[in-house]
Design a protein around this motif. Structure first.
Motif, PDB file in Angstrom:
ATOM      1  N   ARG A 259      77.210  41.019 -10.593  1.00 18.78           N
ATOM      2  CA  ARG A 259      78.123  42.233 -11.058  1.00 18.78           C
ATOM      3  C   ARG A 259      78.878  41.730 -12.323  1.00 18.78           C
ATOM      4  NH1 ARG A 259      78.754  42.264  -5.041  1.00 18.78           N
ATOM      5  NH2 ARG A 259      80.533  41.016  -5.213  1.00 18.78           N
ATOM      6  N   GLN A 260      79.245  40.429 -12.561  1.00 21.15           N
ATOM      7  CA  GLN A 260      79.981  40.190 -13.653  1.00 21.15           C
ATOM      8  C   GLN A 260      78.900  40.211 -14.784  1.00 21.15           C
ATOM      9  OE1 GLN A 260      81.825  36.233 -13.701  1.00 21.15           O
ATOM     10  NE2 GLN A 260      82.122  36.371 -11.561  1.00 21.15           N
ATOM     11  N   VAL A 261      77.797  39.977 -14.665  1.00 28.61           N
ATOM     12  CA  VAL A 261      76.940  40.191 -15.768  1.00 28.61           C
ATOM     13  C   VAL A 261      76.694  41.818 -16.087  1.00 28.61           C
ATOM     14  CG1 VAL A 261      74.323  40.030 -16.500  1.00 28.61           C
ATOM     15  CG2 VAL A 261      75.208  38.198 -14.971  1.00 28.61           C
ATOM     16  N   ARG A 262      77.048  42.501 -15.391  1.00 26.49           N
ATOM     17  CA  ARG A 262      76.704  43.836 -15.532  1.00 26.49           C
ATOM     18  C   ARG A 262      77.998  44.482 -16.069  1.00 26.49           C
ATOM     19  NH1 ARG A 262      72.745  43.698 -11.131  1.00 26.49           N
ATOM     20  NH2 ARG A 262      70.788  44.695 -12.287  1.00 26.49           N
ATOM     21  N   ASP A 263      79.184  43.967 -15.631  1.00 26.91           N
ATOM     22  CA  ASP A 263      80.546  44.660 -16.078  1.00 26.91           C
ATOM     23  C   ASP A 263      80.726  44.887 -17.305  1.00 26.91           C
ATOM     24  OD1 ASP A 263      83.001  45.154 -16.024  1.00 26.91           O
ATOM     25  OD2 ASP A 263      83.918  43.463 -14.922  1.00 26.91           O
TER      26      ASP A 263
ATOM     27  N   ASP B 228      84.034  40.039 -21.366  1.00 25.17           N
ATOM     28  CA  ASP B 228      83.555  39.445 -22.673  1.00 25.17           C
ATOM     29  C   ASP B 228      82.017  38.980 -22.479  1.00 25.17           C
ATOM     30  OD1 ASP B 228      84.496  38.121 -25.314  1.00 25.17           O
ATOM     31  OD2 ASP B 228      83.320  36.609 -24.309  1.00 25.17           O
ATOM     32  N   PRO B 229      81.224  39.281 -23.457  1.00 26.72           N
ATOM     33  CA  PRO B 229      79.530  38.845 -23.466  1.00 26.72           C
ATOM     34  C   PRO B 229      79.557  37.523 -23.173  1.00 26.72           C
ATOM     35  CG  PRO B 229      80.212  40.415 -25.383  1.00 26.72           C
ATOM     36  CD  PRO B 229      81.559  40.024 -24.775  1.00 26.72           C
ATOM     37  N   ALA B 230      80.431  36.628 -23.794  1.00 29.01           N
ATOM     38  CA  ALA B 230      80.490  35.122 -23.218  1.00 29.01           C
ATOM     39  C   ALA B 230      80.326  34.854 -21.793  1.00 29.01           C
ATOM     40  CB  ALA B 230      81.398  34.303 -24.269  1.00 29.01           C
ATOM     41  N   LEU B 231      81.386  35.725 -21.191  1.00 29.26           N
ATOM     42  CA  LEU B 231      81.537  35.609 -19.689  1.00 29.26           C
ATOM     43  C   LEU B 231      80.444  36.078 -19.125  1.00 29.26           C
ATOM     44  CD1 LEU B 231      83.239  34.607 -17.338  1.00 29.26           C
ATOM     45  CD2 LEU B 231      84.395  36.830 -17.494  1.00 29.26           C
ATOM     46  N   ARG B 232      79.860  37.165 -19.610  1.00 31.33           N
ATOM     47  CA  ARG B 232      78.675  37.799 -19.099  1.00 31.33           C
ATOM     48  C   ARG B 232      77.291  36.936 -19.135  1.00 31.33           C
ATOM     49  NH1 ARG B 232      78.726  44.093 -20.863  1.00 31.33           N
ATOM     50  NH2 ARG B 232      77.062  44.308 -19.513  1.00 31.33           N
ATOM     51  N   ARG B 233      77.234  36.190 -20.373  1.00 28.97           N
ATOM     52  CA  ARG B 233      76.231  34.982 -20.224  1.00 28.97           C
ATOM     53  C   ARG B 233      76.332  34.067 -19.648  1.00 28.97           C
ATOM     54  NH1 ARG B 233      76.119  30.322 -22.131  1.00 28.97           N
ATOM     55  NH2 ARG B 233      74.241  29.297 -23.273  1.00 28.97           N
ATOM     56  N   TYR B 234      77.687  33.727 -19.439  1.00 31.66           N
ATOM     57  CA  TYR B 234      78.114  32.458 -18.409  1.00 31.66           C
ATOM     58  C   TYR B 234      77.601  32.832 -16.983  1.00 31.66           C
ATOM     59  CZ  TYR B 234      81.035  29.246 -15.829  1.00 31.66           C
ATOM     60  OH  TYR B 234      81.342  28.139 -14.831  1.00 31.66           O
ATOM     61  N   ALA B 235      77.869  34.028 -16.715  1.00 33.68           N
ATOM     62  CA  ALA B 235      77.700  34.606 -15.261  1.00 33.68           C
ATOM     63  C   ALA B 235      76.011  34.569 -15.079  1.00 33.68           C
ATOM     64  CB  ALA B 235      78.322  35.832 -15.010  1.00 33.68           C
TER      65      ALA B 235
END
Length: 209
Positions: free
Chosen positions: A9-13, A17-24
Motif C-alpha cells: 500500500r505504501q508503494v502505491r500511495d 515521497d518517491p524515496a519512501l515508496r522505493r524503500y517500501a
C-alpha cells in the motif's frame, strides 16, 4: 513490523515521497524474494527501468515492479495452500511421512529463495510469476533432465549444506540453483562432478562448456 500488504500500500500511495515508496518496495523483498533479496531486486530494477540505487525512481515503474512481485507471490501462496491441503488429506489417511518435494517446500516456506541465484546479477529474464509456475509444474510432474526454468541442460554443483536453498545444481544458462527434486539422478550425478562456487561460478561453467 509491517507486512507485505501494508508495504505494498505504501508503494502505491501517491501521497508518499518517491524515496519512501522505493524503500517500501525494497522492504517487500524481506517478506518475499524468489531469487533471494539482491537478485530479486536486480531483476525488478532491470525489467522495470529504474536503477538499484535510484532514490527518485518513477512511481509508475515502482508500482509495475510491485505488480510483478505480487503476481509471483500469488502463485507461491496458491502452491502453499495446495501443499497444505494435500498434506492434511494424506495425514487423515495415515500417510505421515512427507515426500522429498514436501521437504523442499518446508525449507522454502514463505517464498524466500525458492529459485535462488548464485550471482545476484544473473537470473532468468521471464517474469517472476512465470518462473515460479514453471518450477512448480516441474516439481509436481517429477524429475526431468533440463532446467525447469529455462530449459538449459548444463549444470554445476553449488556446495553447501545438503537440501538447503542456494545449494545444489546450478543452471549455467539462467543462474538458478534448481531443486534436486526437479532433476533426474543422472543429471545430478553429472552436476556434482562440476563444482560451481564463488562469484565466478557461472563464468566457470561457461568456460567448461
Amino acid at each position: 513490523m509491517a507486512g507485505f500488504r501494508s508495504l505494498a500500500r505504501q508503494v502505491r500511495d501517491p501521497g508518499c515521497d518517491p524515496a519512501l515508496r522505493r524503500y517500501a518496495l525494497r522492504k517487500c523483498l524481506e517478506r518475499f524474494a524468489p531469487y533471494g533479496h539482491r537478485a530479486t531486486w536486480h531483476h525488478l530494477c532491470g525489467r522495470h527501468g529504474f536503477g538499484p540505487d535510484d532514490r527518485d525512481a518513477d512511481p509508475a515503474r515502482l508500482v509495475a515492479a510491485l505488480e510483478e512481485l505480487e503476481d509471483a507471490r500469488a502463485v507461491w501462496l496458491a502452491y502453499e495452500r495446495r501443499v497444505a491441503e494435500r498434506r492434511r488429506r494424506e495425514k487423515h489417511l495415515g500417510l505421515r511421512r512427507p515426500s522429498a518435494v514436501d521437504d523442499w517446500h518446508r525449507r522454502t516456506w514463505g517464498g524466500n529463495g525458492v529459485a535462488p541465484c548464485a550471482d545476484p546479477k544473473v537470473h532468468p529474464q521471464a517474469p517472476l510469476g512465470e518462473v515460479l509456475r514453471r518450477l512448480i509444474t516441474a516439481l509436481e510432474a517429477g524429475p526431468g533432465r533440463r532446467c525447469p526454468v529455462c530449459g538449459g541442460a548444463r549444470f554445476g554443483w553449488r556446495p553447501g549444506a545438503s537440501g538447503l536453498p542456494g545449494c545444489g545444481p546450478l543452471c549455467a544458462r539462467c543462474g538458478v540453483v534448481v531443486p534436486v527434486q526437479a532433476l533426474a539422478d543422472e543429471v545430478l550425478a553429472t552436476a556434482r562432478r562440476q563444482p560451481a562456487s564463488g562469484a565466478g561460478a557461472l563464468r566457470g561453467l561457461a568456460a567448461a562448456g
